[in-house]
Enzyme design. Structure first.
Site, PDB file in Angstrom:
ATOM      1  N   THR A 281       0.848  -1.184   0.000  1.00 31.40           N
ATOM      2  CA  THR A 281       0.000   0.000   0.000  1.00 31.40           C
ATOM      3  C   THR A 281       0.883   1.233   0.000  1.00 31.40           C
ATOM      4  OG1 THR A 281      -1.857  -1.072   1.125  1.00 31.40           O
ATOM      5  CG2 THR A 281      -1.748   1.316   1.261  1.00 31.40           C
ATOM      6  N   PHE A 283       1.173   5.047   0.955  1.00 37.03           N
ATOM      7  CA  PHE A 283       0.612   6.072   1.833  1.00 37.03           C
ATOM      8  C   PHE A 283       1.217   7.419   1.469  1.00 37.03           C
ATOM      9  CE2 PHE A 283       0.119   2.130   4.083  1.00 37.03           C
ATOM     10  CZ  PHE A 283      -1.073   2.250   4.779  1.00 37.03           C
TER      11      PHE A 283
END
Length: 376
Positions: A281, A283
């Site tokens: 992921t 961020f």
């Protein structure tokens, strides 16, 4: 029968003439640019360009050639504008720079907000990006995190923007246009989901699973092996773990991180439940001030363009002609404008680079809305 070699010779001869006339035209365009630099006249004059294209179209013979001539001269005009933007950047008045370059962002003695609770992947990304001596706290919603930075209660917010398995976090893209915040950094975090349950629970006890919608999506294949389980979406993965711990129902489980299990005293019922080994992921780190580190190499922008054929290509072509590598493009519907879209683009570069300045000048002039989201 037509002699192919003779046809090719004729085409080569015509092409050579076209190149010669193209360069003559570009020379005149440079003179036009000089005039516009001294007078402040805008590079793009849409009404004149439209009239000129109609005039050229009428000079061609046959529907196919009419459309072809129009397309050809559209590109020639676009190339001419790009050259004028280059000259304007080099010799024209210097534009005010909204972004301030800094040697390095402060990563200690700052206040950082993240969405979720302790043990969430956002919490892990924050710990990976910032140093230990920070003040941090959590909020329930993405909007809440942005509000904390916008009002100055927090210096930075850490929010997920895309996952390699489940795709983009659409809410973040929409909020980036609503709030006047800027991306100043990013953190890539490997996502390793596990299935968490109470200490006395076994896998055979589970009837319901909680997680963030992204967590459920990333573990879709595993969940399809247990179709009798009821899945429920919550605000984030750590909140799912916290709920299972608080409910004390051994038929409930959470898809979350191993760290969340340790925080909420849950045990791992199943590992490797995301079938994608490269599940990561991205961020983003958001701040109120438009700053960027001197070694920043990625630029994010969003823009809106006229809803007409070729406009998206014309905007993106400013990166092509300036040798910039586009790494990502996304679109989101514009509220209140049916079938119209706002585009989000990432490309490589630094705001100090002349090629970047040229591209951004052209993009801003040929869009109805352009915002530099950040250089990081």
């Amino acid at each position: 029968m037509t002699d192919l070699q003779e046809c090719r010779r004729k085409i080569d001869e015509i092409d050579n003439q076209m190149v010669e006339f193209f360069e003559k035209r570009m020379k005149v365009c440079e003179e036009v640019a000089e005039y516009k630099i001294h007078t402040g006249k805008k590079v793009l004059d849409p009404e004149r360009e439209h009239a000129k294209l109609e005039e050229i179209r009428k000079k061609a013979h046959g529907e196919f050639n009419e459309l072809g001539a129009q397309e050809l001269f559209q590109q020639i005009m676009a190339i001419s504008r790009k050259r004028q933007y280059q000259l304007l950047t080099e010799y024209g008045p210097k534009e005010k720079e909204d972004f301030q370059m800094v040697e390095q962002l402060p990563r200690n003695n700052v206040t950082v907000v993240f969405q979720g609770v302790e043990g969430a992947y956002s919490y892990g990304a924050m710990r990976a990006y910032f140093q230990e001596d920070i003040k941090s706290y959590h909020v329930k919603l993405f909007r809440d995190a942005m509000e904390e930075v916008a009002t100055g209660r927090a210096d930075y917010a850490v929010l997920p923007i895309e996952n390699s398995t489940a795709g983009i976090v659409t809410d973040i893209y929409d909020l980036l246009t609503e709030y006047n915040l800027f991306i100043v950094g990013e953190q890539i975090l490997k996502v390793e989901h596990v299935l968490l349950g109470l200490q006395e629970a076994e896998l055979s006890d589970i009837a319901g699973v909680y997680s963030h919608p992204q967590g459920l999506a990333q573990c879709k294949e595993y969940l399809e092996e247990h179709r009798d389980w009821k899945t429920t979406a919550v605000t984030n993965t750590a909140a799912a773990a916290k709920k299972v711990s608080a409910d004390q129902d051994k038929t409930h489980a959470a898809i979350a991180s191993r760290a969340a299990g340790e925080i909420y005293n849950l045990k791992v019922l199943a590992e490797n439940i995301c079938k994608n080994d490269s599940n990561v992921t991205r961020f983003i780190i958001l701040a109120k001030k438009p700053v960027y580190e001197n070694n920043s190499s990625r630029i994010s922008v969003c823009f809106e363009a006229r809803h007409a054929s070729g406009t998206l290509y014309n905007v993106l072509s400013h990166m092509i002609y300036n040798g910039l590598n586009m790494t990502k493009i996304e679109s989101r519907p514009i509220p209140g404008k049916t079938w119209e879209y706002r585009f989000f683009v990432d490309f490589e570069g630094n705001l100090r680079d002349s090629a970047v300045k040229n591209a951004l000048r052209g993009m801003e002039a040929e869009t109805s809305y352009l915002k530099i989201l950040g250089n990081y």
